[in-house]
Design an enzyme around this catalytic site. Structure first.
Site, PDB file in Angstrom:
ATOM      1  N   ASP A  10      26.522  39.536  44.362  1.00  0.00           N
ATOM      2  CA  ASP A  10      27.697  39.203  43.558  1.00  0.00           C
ATOM      3  C   ASP A  10      27.384  38.231  42.410  1.00  0.00           C
ATOM      4  O   ASP A  10      26.975  37.090  42.642  1.00  0.00           O
ATOM      5  CB  ASP A  10      28.773  38.562  44.439  1.00  0.00           C
ATOM      6  CG  ASP A  10      29.097  39.385  45.681  1.00  0.00           C
ATOM      7  OD1 ASP A  10      28.228  40.159  46.126  1.00  0.00           O
ATOM      8  OD2 ASP A  10      30.206  39.231  46.208  1.00  0.00           O
ATOM      9  N   HIS A  70      37.631  41.747  45.175  1.00  0.00           N
ATOM     10  CA  HIS A  70      38.242  41.199  43.951  1.00  0.00           C
ATOM     11  C   HIS A  70      38.392  42.251  42.853  1.00  0.00           C
ATOM     12  O   HIS A  70      38.598  41.915  41.691  1.00  0.00           O
ATOM     13  CB  HIS A  70      37.388  40.033  43.418  1.00  0.00           C
ATOM     14  CG  HIS A  70      37.380  38.835  44.300  1.00  0.00           C
ATOM     15  ND1 HIS A  70      38.519  38.100  44.566  1.00  0.00           N
ATOM     16  CD2 HIS A  70      36.385  38.223  44.995  1.00  0.00           C
ATOM     17  CE1 HIS A  70      38.218  37.090  45.373  1.00  0.00           C
ATOM     18  NE2 HIS A  70      36.934  37.153  45.655  1.00  0.00           N
TER      19      HIS A  70
HETATM   20 FE   LIG Z   1      31.861  38.042  45.980  1.00  0.00          FE
HETATM   21 FE   LIG Z   2      34.022  39.851  47.941  1.00  0.00          FE
END
Ligand SMILES: [Fe+2]
Ligand SMILES: [Fe+2]
Length: 297
Positions: A10, A70
Site C-alpha cells: 500500500d 479504501h
Molecule cells: Fe492500506
Molecule cells: Fe486497506
C-alpha cells in the site's frame, strides 16, 4: 524462462509516493522486473486514490494498480476504475460496484523461447471478511468463480489478499496453493517475515469436493507486503495523533506521517512453463529524505 514480478504494498500519502519516485530507478536496476504492480489505496493523503495520482504512479512505471477497502474514498476515481483496465477494485465487492474485479497485464519484456510472447499475468484482489467493516462477498467462493472465468491454466495468476486477520490471509494462501503463482497479503501495512514458496501438501484434501485434492505447491506467499510509506508512524499515520486518540479516547485527526519512508513489497520469479513461482524475495528499500524529490533541488 521465468518472469519477474514486483508487487509493492500500500502506497501511503506523499511520503510513500516520493519514496517510490526516488527508489524506482534503483529498484528496476536491482530486480529487473518484467512487471511492477502496487496497491495504491492510501495514495491520496492516506485514503483513496485520485485520477491525478493514478497518472503520476503510472508514469513512474507502475504497470497495474489495485485498491482495497479504501477504494471509493475519493469518488473521482470511479471513472478511472471504469475506464482503465490496469486499475482494479476487489473482486468480492458486489457486481454493481464501480470498476472491475481483475486485470490482465502483459509483462513488458517477456518473450518466451522461440520468439513468442509469454503468458499474461492476471491480478485479482480479494477483501477479507474477518475484522473488516466493508460488507463483501465470500472471498473463497468468489475466487473460485473468477478462476473459472480466466484462462488460468495458461496464465500467471497473482492474488492479492487485502485483509486484517493473518489467519484469513494464510488460509487463502493454502487454499490456492498449487493453483496460482502467488497469494500476497496487504492492508495491515506491517511487513511480515514469512515470504516463501508454499510446498506441495499431498496429505491435505480440500473441503467441498474441490478437484485439487493434494496441492502441488509452487505458490509464492507472504502475509503482508508492508506499506510503501512512512515507517516512523502508526500504520502510516502520525504517532502523536494516534496516541492522543488511543490514550484519551478523544478525537484526533489521523494525519499522514512523513518519517522514515520506505518502499516495501516482494519480487517473485514465476516459471513461464509451469506458471508456478520459483522464488520470492522481500523488498525493503529506505528512501533518503535529504535528496530529491523530498527536497526541492
Ligand atoms: Fe492500506
Ligand atoms: Fe486497506
Amino acid at each position: 524462462m521465468s518472469i519477474r514480478i514486483v508487487m509493492l504494498g500500500d502506497i501511503v500519502g506523499t511520503a510513500g509516493r516520493l519514496a517510490l519516485a526516488q527508489c524506482m530507478p534503483a529498484l528496476r536496476e536491482r530486480y529487473q522486473p518484467n512487471l511492477v504492480i502496487a496497491n495504491a489505496e492510501n495514495a491520496a493523503n492516506g485514503s483513496g486514490l485520485t485520477p491525478a495520482l493514478h497518472s503520476k504512479l503510472a508514469a513512474m512505471g507502475i504497470d497495474g494498480m489495485t485498491l482495497g477497502d479504501h477504494v471509493y474514498k475519493k469518488k473521482e476515481i470511479m471513472r478511472t476504475l471504469e475506464e482503465d483496465p490496469t486499475l482494479i477494485r476487489a473482486a468480492n465487492l458486489p457486481a454493481s460496484a464501480a470498476g472491475r474485479g481483475w486485470m490482465r497485464l502483459t509483462p513488458t519484456t517477456s518473450v518466451a523461447a522461440g520468439g513468442e510472447r509469454g503468458p499474461s499475468v492476471y491480478v485479482i484482489t480479494l477483501l477479507g471478511r474477518v475484522f473488516m467493516n466493508l460488507p463483501v462477498n465470500h472471498p473463497f467462493e468468489v475466487i473460485e468463480q473468477v478462476l473459472s472465468q480466466l484462462p488460468s491454466r495458461e496464465s500467471i495468476v497473482l492474488v492479492e489478499m487485502h485483509a486484517e486477520a493473518t489467519s484469513e490471509k494464510v488460509a487463502m494462501g493454502w487454499y490456492l496453493n498449487g493453483r496460482v503463482a502467488a497469494v500476497l497479503g496487504t492492508h495491515t501495512h506491517i511487513p511480515t517475515a514469512d515470504a516463501r514458496i508454499l510446498p506441495a501438501e499431498p496429505q491435505h484434501g480440500r473441503p467441498g469436493g474441490s478437484p485439487t485434492l493434494g496441492a502441488a505447491g509452487g505458490t509464492a506467499y507472504i502475509t503482508d507486503l508492508g506499506m510503501t510509506g512512512p515507517y516512523d508512524s502508526i500504520l502510516g499515520r502520525r504517532i502523536d495523533r494516534v496516541l492522543h486518540h488511543m490514550t484519551t479516547s478523544m478525537h484526533a485527526p489521523y494525519d499522514v506521517a512523513e518519517g522514515n519512508p520506505r518502499v516495501c513489497g516482494v519480487s517473485i520469479d514465476v516459471n513461464e512453463t509451469s506458471l508456478r513461482a520459483t522464488a520470492i524475495e522481500r523488498i525493503d528499500m529506505p528512501a533518503d529524505v535529504t535528496k530529491p524529490p523530498f527536497t526541492s533541488g
